[in-house]
Design a protein around this motif. Structure first.
Motif, PDB file in Angstrom:
ATOM      1  N   GLN A   1      37.831  27.191  28.296  1.00 46.93           N
ATOM      2  CA  GLN A   1      37.932  27.377  29.751  1.00 46.93           C
ATOM      3  C   GLN A   1      38.840  28.570  30.050  1.00 46.93           C
ATOM      4  O   GLN A   1      39.813  28.812  29.362  1.00 46.93           O
ATOM      5  N   LYS A   3      41.633  30.836  31.613  1.00 44.17           N
ATOM      6  CA  LYS A   3      42.955  30.556  32.168  1.00 44.17           C
ATOM      7  C   LYS A   3      43.018  31.060  33.609  1.00 44.17           C
ATOM      8  O   LYS A   3      42.397  32.068  33.946  1.00 44.17           O
ATOM      9  N   LYS A   4      43.799  30.352  34.421  1.00 40.37           N
ATOM     10  CA  LYS A   4      43.981  30.792  35.807  1.00 40.37           C
ATOM     11  C   LYS A   4      45.202  31.715  35.890  1.00 40.37           C
ATOM     12  O   LYS A   4      46.205  31.491  35.201  1.00 40.37           O
ATOM     13  N   ASN A   5      45.118  32.716  36.748  1.00 35.89           N
ATOM     14  CA  ASN A   5      46.240  33.653  36.900  1.00 35.89           C
ATOM     15  C   ASN A   5      47.263  33.123  37.901  1.00 35.89           C
ATOM     16  O   ASN A   5      46.925  32.842  39.052  1.00 35.89           O
ATOM     17  N   HIS A  41      46.898  26.766  30.071  1.00 40.26           N
ATOM     18  CA  HIS A  41      46.002  26.743  31.238  1.00 40.26           C
ATOM     19  C   HIS A  41      46.215  27.919  32.196  1.00 40.26           C
ATOM     20  O   HIS A  41      45.325  28.238  32.978  1.00 40.26           O
ATOM     21  N   PHE A  42      47.415  28.506  32.134  1.00 39.47           N
ATOM     22  CA  PHE A  42      47.729  29.575  33.086  1.00 39.47           C
ATOM     23  C   PHE A  42      48.139  30.862  32.380  1.00 39.47           C
ATOM     24  O   PHE A  42      48.888  30.840  31.411  1.00 39.47           O
ATOM     25  N   ASN A  63      42.033  38.983  40.158  1.00 46.92           N
ATOM     26  CA  ASN A  63      41.549  37.609  40.263  1.00 46.92           C
ATOM     27  C   ASN A  63      42.685  36.579  40.336  1.00 46.92           C
ATOM     28  O   ASN A  63      42.806  35.713  39.477  1.00 46.92           O
ATOM     29  N   HIS A  65      44.706  33.317  41.193  1.00 49.54           N
ATOM     30  CA  HIS A  65      44.427  31.929  41.594  1.00 49.54           C
ATOM     31  C   HIS A  65      45.600  31.372  42.401  1.00 49.54           C
ATOM     32  O   HIS A  65      45.413  30.690  43.394  1.00 49.54           O
ATOM     33  N   TYR A  66      46.819  31.671  41.923  1.00 46.26           N
ATOM     34  CA  TYR A  66      48.046  31.252  42.612  1.00 46.26           C
ATOM     35  C   TYR A  66      48.980  32.456  42.677  1.00 46.26           C
ATOM     36  O   TYR A  66      49.138  33.164  41.680  1.00 46.26           O
ATOM     37  N   TYR A  90      40.982  37.472  48.750  1.00 39.95           N
ATOM     38  CA  TYR A  90      40.657  36.377  47.815  1.00 39.95           C
ATOM     39  C   TYR A  90      40.812  35.045  48.556  1.00 39.95           C
ATOM     40  O   TYR A  90      41.852  34.393  48.453  1.00 39.95           O
ATOM     41  N   GLN A  92      40.003  32.151  48.075  1.00 39.64           N
ATOM     42  CA  GLN A  92      40.309  30.958  47.271  1.00 39.64           C
ATOM     43  C   GLN A  92      41.758  30.908  46.779  1.00 39.64           C
ATOM     44  O   GLN A  92      42.199  29.882  46.260  1.00 39.64           O
ATOM     45  N   VAL A  93      42.487  32.018  46.898  1.00 39.04           N
ATOM     46  CA  VAL A  93      43.839  32.066  46.328  1.00 39.04           C
ATOM     47  C   VAL A  93      44.767  31.084  47.044  1.00 39.04           C
ATOM     48  O   VAL A  93      44.649  30.872  48.253  1.00 39.04           O
TER      49      VAL A  93
END
Length: 300
Positions: A1, A3-5, A41-42, A63, A65-66, A90, A92-93
């Motif tokens: 999967q 990783k989220k940034n 994961h991050f 990109n 994410h948080y 973004y 979704q951020v």
């Protein structure tokens, strides 16, 4: 999967040199990077610190994410503009505001519709708990020091103040700032040093500390940080203790700063705020720094 940034942002005071290294979020980065569950994961990219034009600083985000912002008087309005812009680009951020200028309670969420979460109090453990709750798809209601929106209105979770900070890693010795310094060779960077957290006093004019309990960082960590500051030719070091000279060992810390200055030629200035109750320890520590031309005098 994938990783989220997870981006950390601490915009400095000025558009030019000198610039303080982003110590507050550096501490958070060092803390969460030590946690394998989080790093699995991050992705935690380099801290965004330079005060550039908004359209230029936006290009640093890939990109996201948080995005977590450290908010203080000198960057609050900038943060609002940048966060709003990120949300437009973004949708979704998730935007997180924390730091000294975020009030307790959830009122900020009503004012700032582009902010998703508020973090209160100190950030290391809260950020780690928050990210782990997201990984597990768990309840945010169990993460302390957090405000967020729900269908039934805003929620603020329980207040938590960490008691034991002795194992907190150093952003300096963990290399958190290495890339920032490498990428900005023309900028003179200043450093912030904490030897303890907390303040036993309750002065009406002040809002410095989150706890009355004085919590000390280990001496070996402090000395390693002072040595890092000296070796990296940091000219100005601000000591962020609320009361330098409140404990006997502060004299030893002052002596160690002087020893590193003699060895490496840095720091030029070590600027503490001295203890409100000036006593012999304050005098000794202040005298050592003053005599060696590292500090000019004791603050009132």
């Amino acid at each position: 999967q994938m990783k989220k940034n997870f981006y950390l942002v601490q915009i400095g005071v000025s558009y030019s040199s000198p610039c303080f290294l982003p110590y507050s979020v550096g501490c958070i980065a060092a803390y969460i990077k030590k946690d394998k569950e989080i790093t699995d994961h991050f992705e935690i990219p380099d801290i965004v610190v330079m005060r550039e034009k908004i359209e230029d600083v936006i290009k640093r985000f890939r990109n996201p994410h948080y995005v977590a912002f450290s908010c203080y008087t000198w960057n609050m309005e900038y943060n609002k503009v940048l966060a709003k812009k990120l949300k437009e680009l973004y949708p979704q951020v998730k935007i997180i505001f924390g730091g000294h200028s975020v009030p307790s309670g959830s009122s900020f969420l009503d004012e700032l519709d582009f902010v998703d979460y508020l973090m209160h109090n100190e950030g290391e453990e809260t950020t780690a708990e928050f990210l782990k709750a997201i990984i597990k798809g768990g309840k945010l209601s169990e993460v302390p020091n957090l405000s967020y929106r729900t269908a039934d209105g805003n929620v603020t979770t329980k207040d938590y103040h960490p008691c034991d900070i002795s194992a907190y890693p150093s952003p300096y010795t963990e290399g958190i700032f290495d890339n920032i310094m490498k990428e900005n060779p023309g900028i003179e960077f200043h450093a912030t040093l904490e030897t303890n957290r907390g303040c036993p006093y309750g002065c009406a004019y002040c809002e410095w500390c989150y706890t009355k309990k004085l919590r000390l960082f280990p001496m070996e960590k402090i000395k390693a940080e002072i040595e890092w500051i000296a070796k990296n030719k940091i000219r100005y070091c601000y000591c962020a203790d609320a009361n330098f000279g409140i404990v006997e060992r502060d004299v030893e810390i002052a002596e160690y700063v002087v020893s590193q200055k003699k060895k490496y030629g840095y720091p030029d200035v070590f600027k503490p705020c001295y203890a409100k109750e000036s006593d012999d320890t304050v005098f000794k520590a202040g005298y050592i720094l003053n005599k060696n031309h590292i500090d000019k005098g004791v603050t009132l």
